[in-house]
Design a protein around this motif. Sequence first.
Motif, short mmCIF file in Angstrom:
data_model
loop_
_atom_site.label_atom_id
_atom_site.label_comp_id
_atom_site.label_asym_id
_atom_site.label_seq_id
_atom_site.Cartn_x
_atom_site.Cartn_y
_atom_site.Cartn_z
N MET A 149 21.63 28.75 18.15
CA MET A 149 23.07 28.85 18.37
C MET A 149 23.37 29.98 19.35
O MET A 149 22.77 31.04 19.30
N ASP A 199 31.21 31.23 5.43
CA ASP A 199 30.58 30.37 6.42
C ASP A 199 29.28 31.01 6.92
O ASP A 199 29.33 32.07 7.55
N ASN A 200 28.14 30.36 6.65
CA ASN A 200 26.88 31.00 7.08
C ASN A 200 26.64 30.89 8.59
O ASN A 200 25.73 31.52 9.11
N PHE A 201 27.46 30.14 9.30
CA PHE A 201 27.34 30.08 10.76
C PHE A 201 27.57 31.44 11.41
O PHE A 201 27.20 31.66 12.55
N ASN A 251 27.21 36.60 2.76
CA ASN A 251 27.70 35.23 2.92
C ASN A 251 28.21 34.73 1.57
O ASN A 251 27.47 34.17 0.78
N GLN A 265 34.94 27.72 14.31
CA GLN A 265 34.98 26.58 13.38
C GLN A 265 35.81 25.44 13.96
O GLN A 265 35.38 24.29 13.98
N ASN A 290 34.36 23.41 17.06
CA ASN A 290 33.09 22.70 16.90
C ASN A 290 33.36 21.32 16.27
O ASN A 290 33.65 21.22 15.07
N ARG A 346 32.18 20.16 12.80
CA ARG A 346 32.72 20.67 11.54
C ARG A 346 33.89 19.81 11.04
O ARG A 346 34.33 19.95 9.90
#
Length: 340
Positions: free
Chosen positions: A1, A55-57, A77, A109, A112, A115
């Motif tokens: 990412m 959100d672990n992103f 997280n 978020q 993307n 999502r």
Amino acid sequence: MSLEFNHIPVMLEEIDRILTPYKSGLYVDCTFGGGGITKKILSKKNTKVLSLDRDNFVEPFSKVISKQYNKRFEFINDKFSNLQNILSERNFQKTPVAIIFDLGLSSFQIDNPERGFSYRQDGLLKMTMGKNNISAHDIVNKLDQKNLKNIFNLFGEDRDSGLIAKLIVQKRQDKEITSTQELVEIILRAKRYKNNKYNKVDSCAKIFQSIRMIVNKELTELYEGLIFGIKNLSIDGKIVVITFHSLEDKLVKKVFDFFSNKKKGTSRYLPENNQNENFNILNIVSRKPVVASEKEVKKNNRARSAKLRYAIKIKDNSFEFKRSSLNLEKYFQLEEAIYA
Ligand SMILES: C[S@@+](CC[C@H](N)C(=O)[O-])C[C@H]1O[C@@H](n2cnc3c(N)ncnc32)[C@H](O)[C@@H]1O
């Protein structure tokens, strides 16, 4: 990412002004996102920040900050409704000097398509921020018509909620509804059928937001986060909340009012014991929410619907709070019914 993260924090100058003078102590950023607020706090001497995000992103962004600030920063997280446990389990300083919530979605978020948050792009129906039990796909394909209507009506305030719910149930009898654009088509079909003068952006935004709020149980999260925050803040500590939805702003206002000495016009729904001095533990500096400047809104459209409220803790009192005092039970109960 990619580590390019383009989320522009809303009202950062106002938050900075409210938190000034900074103290040496623990700041809790409940909604880390791209870390804009966290970085601002860490740029001040002797501050420590505990940041949460469900959100672990966003973890890679937290690692970049960790490298720079090392022992002064920790990222977890998790959901902010779990903050009480996090603080007790992890030996953190237990009385933060400030707790900040910057609600809603980050650009990362919403932009993307995978999502599924945006009605503007095609994507799978997900809308999960992280650590969820259900997704938008479950809501749209499994709930009965009555519950769908209630969600659109209560959380989206859409006058065509009943028809949209009916068309969803009809459509899924043929096949599952899997994409954001299928849902958009149904919403617009309902609007055309009613021959309403409708605005595509508003109509879709409201329905999408109502589903997202249920998927992430956002009202209950906020309620639990606020009550925890008020209980655990240090004296003189500040609680700051930015909301993007009228219902969330209403919740923050009601909770702050309950715990302050400014209960003007609230007697209808406050229990008698709230007139008791013991509940006066917050000072609300301004009854009106702070909004973004025109200049900021021009630069960042997201800021247009942001409302910031903050309060300062003036007294420490243990309290038992009844959620029903807020007169918002129909919303909480709908969230609970869907999650049951
Ligand atoms: C508007 S963004 C925050 C942006 C951040 N203040 C910044 O400066 O970049 C909101 C973030 O809060 C997170 N979030 C929303 N609800 C949450 C919850 N209940 N617990 C933890 N994180 C949450 C979202 O995943 C999102 O990353």
